[in-house]
Each structure stands twice: as structure tokens, then as C-alpha cells.
Design an enzyme around this catalytic site. Structure first.
Site, short mmCIF file in Angstrom:
data_model
loop_
_atom_site.label_atom_id
_atom_site.label_comp_id
_atom_site.label_asym_id
_atom_site.label_seq_id
_atom_site.Cartn_x
_atom_site.Cartn_y
_atom_site.Cartn_z
N HIS A 48 -0.51 8.11 2.18
CA HIS A 48 0.41 8.60 3.20
C HIS A 48 1.87 8.48 2.78
O HIS A 48 2.76 8.94 3.50
CB HIS A 48 0.14 7.93 4.57
CG HIS A 48 0.71 6.57 4.75
ND1 HIS A 48 -0.02 5.41 4.57
CD2 HIS A 48 1.95 6.17 5.12
CE1 HIS A 48 0.75 4.37 4.82
NE2 HIS A 48 1.95 4.80 5.16
N ASP A 96 -6.69 5.89 1.77
CA ASP A 96 -5.22 5.93 1.72
C ASP A 96 -4.73 5.41 0.38
O ASP A 96 -4.23 4.27 0.28
CB ASP A 96 -4.68 5.12 2.90
CG ASP A 96 -3.20 5.34 3.12
OD1 ASP A 96 -2.63 6.29 2.53
OD2 ASP A 96 -2.59 4.55 3.88
N GLY A 192 7.35 0.69 5.93
CA GLY A 192 8.23 0.52 4.77
C GLY A 192 7.61 -0.36 3.70
O GLY A 192 8.03 -0.36 2.55
N SER A 194 4.27 -0.10 3.31
CA SER A 194 3.13 0.73 2.93
C SER A 194 3.17 1.09 1.46
O SER A 194 4.26 1.39 0.93
CB SER A 194 3.18 2.06 3.69
OG SER A 194 2.98 1.84 5.04
C1 4AZ Z 1 3.32 1.73 8.86
O1 4AZ Z 1 3.70 2.32 9.88
C2 4AZ Z 1 2.58 0.44 9.02
N1 4AZ Z 1 0.96 -4.09 10.38
C3 4AZ Z 1 2.27 -0.31 7.89
C4 4AZ Z 1 1.60 -1.51 8.01
C5 4AZ Z 1 1.22 -1.95 9.26
C6 4AZ Z 1 1.52 -1.21 10.39
C7 4AZ Z 1 2.21 -0.01 10.26
C8 4AZ Z 1 0.46 -3.24 9.36
O2 4AZ Z 1 3.53 2.20 7.76
#
Ligand code: 4AZ
Length: 244
Positions: A48, A96, A192, A194
Site C-alpha cells: 500500500h 501487503d 507513516g 507502514s
Molecule cells: C496506517 O494507517 C497504519 N497500529 C499503520 C499501522 C497501524 C495502523 C495504521 C498499526 O498506515
């Protein structure tokens, strides 16, 4: 990262910042995600995190976003390969994962240093309850916009059945993902982060076990972070690198 601390220099040398700018734009690159160096010319990130029509670069060896550090290496991304079965639903993100081929010459892209090193791919399973490390520049309990300093935190691997409990994530989880964190909340990855690493220690070597993927907000009770299960994609990773 929620509940984290400033990373010690050189402690997460496989951590990269994935940065983008629109194709042909004069704007500067902005951080959108983490990524993880797995060989001199290849990195992994979350599916993503791939923004088609954007130029991408990774920055490794730095701790402070937006500051030019002497230990930093900035490398252009030559191409991004997102998993063919990547799928996003309102409830979850499946498969992902994406590979980033870095630009270089003669098989050399990132130069290994005290601050830039590869993470190993997993060759087995870690038991539930294992303490692993997450890191990133994402949102924190203090700032929605993220941290300019790289933060890290310790999380525990959570049993898949417990995480599929109706009070947690119910039936949406599959074998391409796992949960890690703290059921009581407080310590977690967030937006952020991710694409960045969850590493676990096996006899002194750091193994890339997960990639920060998704979750129901951040740091909440009964809503741990969900991570791409890297071991599920070992063959995919090897075949894509071999074919490139
Ligand atoms: C996101 O929105 C996201 N708590 C990444 C990690 C988590 C939640 C949201 C895990 O990219």
C-alpha cells in the site's frame, strides 16, 4: 511509533525512509513510508506504500528526517514490484508487500556501513510472545504528523487465534499477516511507519519477520498492529529477485 524511544545510531541499520514526488515534479521528496534493506540493491516495503506515477527514492543510514546527515545514503528506486494478489478491503489489507529495486551499478546500490546494513529473511517461525522491535518515523501519541527522529519500540508476537477473536479483529486475518503489540494498548506502529521493519532476534542476528501493514488506529486496547508475514513470501521474494 506509539510508546517508542529515539533509536540509538546504528541500531536499525536496515531501516529506510521511502520518499516520493510526482513524476517530473520540481517539488522535493517527502517521506511516505518505511522500507527495509534486504540486499545491496533490494528493499521490501508494504504494497500500500506504492504510488504509481511517482518517482521514488529511499534514504538509509539517517536518524533525522529532513536533516542531511553524513551517515545517510540516498538511492533512487529503479522499479517497484507489488504483489500480484495485493488487495485492500475496508476491513483489511491482504498480501501487503512490495519489492523495490534500487538504482546502482555492478550489483552495488547501498554501501554497507555501520549505519546501513541488510536484514535477513526469516527461515522459521518465532513463538507467540517473542519480543521483537518495530521502528519508524510515523505518527506518535504526541503527533499525527510523525516524528522527525527515528523511533523504536518493543512489541510481542500475538497468537493468531487470539487476534482473530471477535473483540480484536475477528475473521478478517489470513496467513499473510500476523498481529504484534500489546493487548492493553500504548505501544504500536502507526501511519507513516507502514512498510518498515518488525525484526526479531535469533541468536544475535536480526531477522525481518514482519512489515508494518495496518491496524484499527494506533495504540488502542485490543487493537494491536497487523504486520505482513514475511516468511509467507520468501519464495515470492526470491523468484522476483531472480527474474529481475
Ligand atoms: C496506517 O494507517 C497504519 N497500529 C499503520 C499501522 C497501524 C495502523 C495504521 C498499526 O498506515
Amino acid at each position: 511509533i506509539y510508546g517508542g524511544l529515539k533509536a540509538i545510531p546504528g541500531a536499525q541499520p536496515w531501516q529506510l525512509s521511502l520518499q516520493v514526488r510526482p513524476q517530473g515534479s520540481i517539488h522535493s521528496y517527502r517521506h511516505i513510508c518505511g522500507a527495509v534493506l534486504i540486499s545491496s540493491c533490494w528493499a521490501l516495503t508494504a504494497g500500500h506504500c506504492i504510488e504509481p506515477k511517482h518517482q521514488m527514492q529511499v534514504v538509509g543510514g539517517g536518524l533525522s528526517l529532513g536533516k542531511d546527515e553524513p551517515t545517510e545514503q540516498t538511492i533512487d528506486v529503479e522499479k517497484a514490484i507489488r504483489h500480484e494478489n495485493y488487495r485492500e478491503t475496508p476491513a483489511a489489507v491482504y498480501n501487503d508487500i512490495a519489492l523495490l529495486k534500487l538504482k546502482g551499478a555492478n550489483g552495488r546500490c547501498a554501501n554497507e556501513s555501520q549505519f546501513v546494513r541488510v536484514a535477513c529473511l526469516p527461515d522459521g517461525v518465532f513463538p507467540d510472545g517473542t519480543e521483537c522491535t518495530i521502528s519508524g518515523w510515523g505518527a506518535t501519541e504526541h503527533s499525527l504528523y510523525g516524528s522527525s527522529n527515528l523511533l523504536d519500540a518493543q512489541v510481542m508476537l500475538i497468537n493468531q487465534e487470539s487476534c482473530s477473536d471477535a473483540e480484536v479483529y475477528g475473521t478478517v486475518l489470513d496467513t499473510s499477516m500476523f498481529c504484534a503489540g500489546h493487548m492493553q494498548g500504548g505501544v504500536d506502529s502507526c501511519q507513516g511507519d507502514s512498510g518498515g521493519p518488525l525484526t526479531c532476534n535469533k541468536q544475535g542476528t536480526h531477522v525481518l519477520y514482519g512489515i508494518v501493514s495496518w491496524g484499527d488506529q494506533c495504540g488502542r486496547q485490543n487493537k494491536p498492529g497487523v504486520y505482513t508475514r514475511v516468511s509467507h513470501f520468501n519464495n515470492w521474494i526470491k523468484s522476483k529477485i531472480q527474474a529481475a
